[in-house]
Motif scaffolding. Structure first.
Motif, mmCIF file in Angstrom:
data_model
loop_
_atom_site.group_PDB
_atom_site.id
_atom_site.type_symbol
_atom_site.label_atom_id
_atom_site.label_comp_id
_atom_site.label_asym_id
_atom_site.label_seq_id
_atom_site.Cartn_x
_atom_site.Cartn_y
_atom_site.Cartn_z
ATOM 1 N N ALA A 46 33.190 37.930 41.520
ATOM 2 C CA ALA A 46 34.312 38.799 41.897
ATOM 3 C C ALA A 46 33.846 40.108 42.531
ATOM 4 O O ALA A 46 34.653 40.839 43.101
ATOM 5 N N PHE A 47 32.549 40.414 42.460
ATOM 6 C CA PHE A 47 32.028 41.632 43.081
ATOM 7 C C PHE A 47 31.860 41.476 44.598
ATOM 8 O O PHE A 47 31.671 42.459 45.295
ATOM 9 N N ALA A 48 31.919 40.252 45.103
ATOM 10 C CA ALA A 48 31.720 40.004 46.532
ATOM 11 C C ALA A 48 32.700 40.832 47.357
ATOM 12 O O ALA A 48 33.910 40.827 47.107
ATOM 13 N N GLY A 49 32.166 41.568 48.315
ATOM 14 C CA GLY A 49 32.991 42.382 49.190
ATOM 15 C C GLY A 49 33.396 43.730 48.623
ATOM 16 O O GLY A 49 34.035 44.526 49.312
ATOM 17 N N LYS A 50 33.039 44.004 47.381
ATOM 18 C CA LYS A 50 33.395 45.282 46.762
ATOM 19 C C LYS A 50 32.253 46.280 46.925
ATOM 20 O O LYS A 50 31.090 45.914 46.966
ATOM 21 N N ARG A 51 32.607 47.540 46.998
ATOM 22 C CA ARG A 51 31.607 48.595 47.046
ATOM 23 C C ARG A 51 31.021 48.782 45.649
ATOM 24 O O ARG A 51 31.681 48.462 44.640
ATOM 25 N N ARG A 57 33.134 50.486 38.218
ATOM 26 C CA ARG A 57 34.405 50.732 37.509
ATOM 27 C C ARG A 57 34.855 49.487 36.746
ATOM 28 O O ARG A 57 35.385 49.590 35.633
ATOM 29 N N LEU A 58 34.657 48.319 37.326
ATOM 30 C CA LEU A 58 35.010 47.078 36.625
ATOM 31 C C LEU A 58 34.153 46.903 35.373
ATOM 32 O O LEU A 58 34.643 46.467 34.328
ATOM 33 N N ILE A 59 32.887 47.245 35.481
ATOM 34 C CA ILE A 59 31.987 47.138 34.327
ATOM 35 C C ILE A 59 32.407 48.128 33.244
ATOM 36 O O ILE A 59 32.514 47.760 32.070
ATOM 37 N N TYR A 60 32.644 49.381 33.627
ATOM 38 C CA TYR A 60 33.080 50.376 32.646
ATOM 39 C C TYR A 60 34.390 49.957 31.989
ATOM 40 O O TYR A 60 34.582 50.123 30.785
ATOM 41 N N GLY A 61 35.301 49.402 32.774
ATOM 42 C CA GLY A 61 36.568 48.925 32.224
ATOM 43 C C GLY A 61 36.366 47.792 31.235
ATOM 44 O O GLY A 61 37.034 47.734 30.202
ATOM 45 N N ALA A 62 35.437 46.897 31.540
ATOM 46 C CA ALA A 62 35.159 45.782 30.641
ATOM 47 C C ALA A 62 34.571 46.269 29.319
ATOM 48 O O ALA A 62 34.828 45.693 28.260
#
Length: 81
Positions: A46-51, A57-62
């Motif tokens: 899901a990180f593909a194409g993301k900065r 932020r996704l990791i911190y949210g998880a």
């Protein structure tokens, strides 16, 4: 570390996940008493194409409240599977 790993696996379904406890490198550091120092190497489709900032932020949210309780410092390395 098991809780950190479980949160990341559940929320992000990584294809690669390496979690390293670096706390011993920070012995005596005042913040070290409030939580551990960790390095995470992670590959997530899901990180593909993301900065990088979006991925972090996704990791911190998880990790949620673990960032306030169990983790004092987190070094993040986004890798490819």
């Amino acid at each position: 570390m098991a809780r950190i790993r479980a949160c990341l696996e559940t929320a992000l379904a990584p294809t690669r996940l390496e979690l390293i406890d670096d706390s011993h490198l920070h012995a005596g550091h005042a913040g070290a008493r409030q939580g551990g120092h960790f390095t995470v190497r992670i590959a997530v489709p899901a990180f593909a194409g993301k900065r990088p900032l979006e991925c972090h932020r996704l990791i911190y949210g998880a990790l949620g409240e673990l960032m306030q309780t169990d983790i004092h410092a987190l070094s993040i390395e986004i890798v490819h599977a």
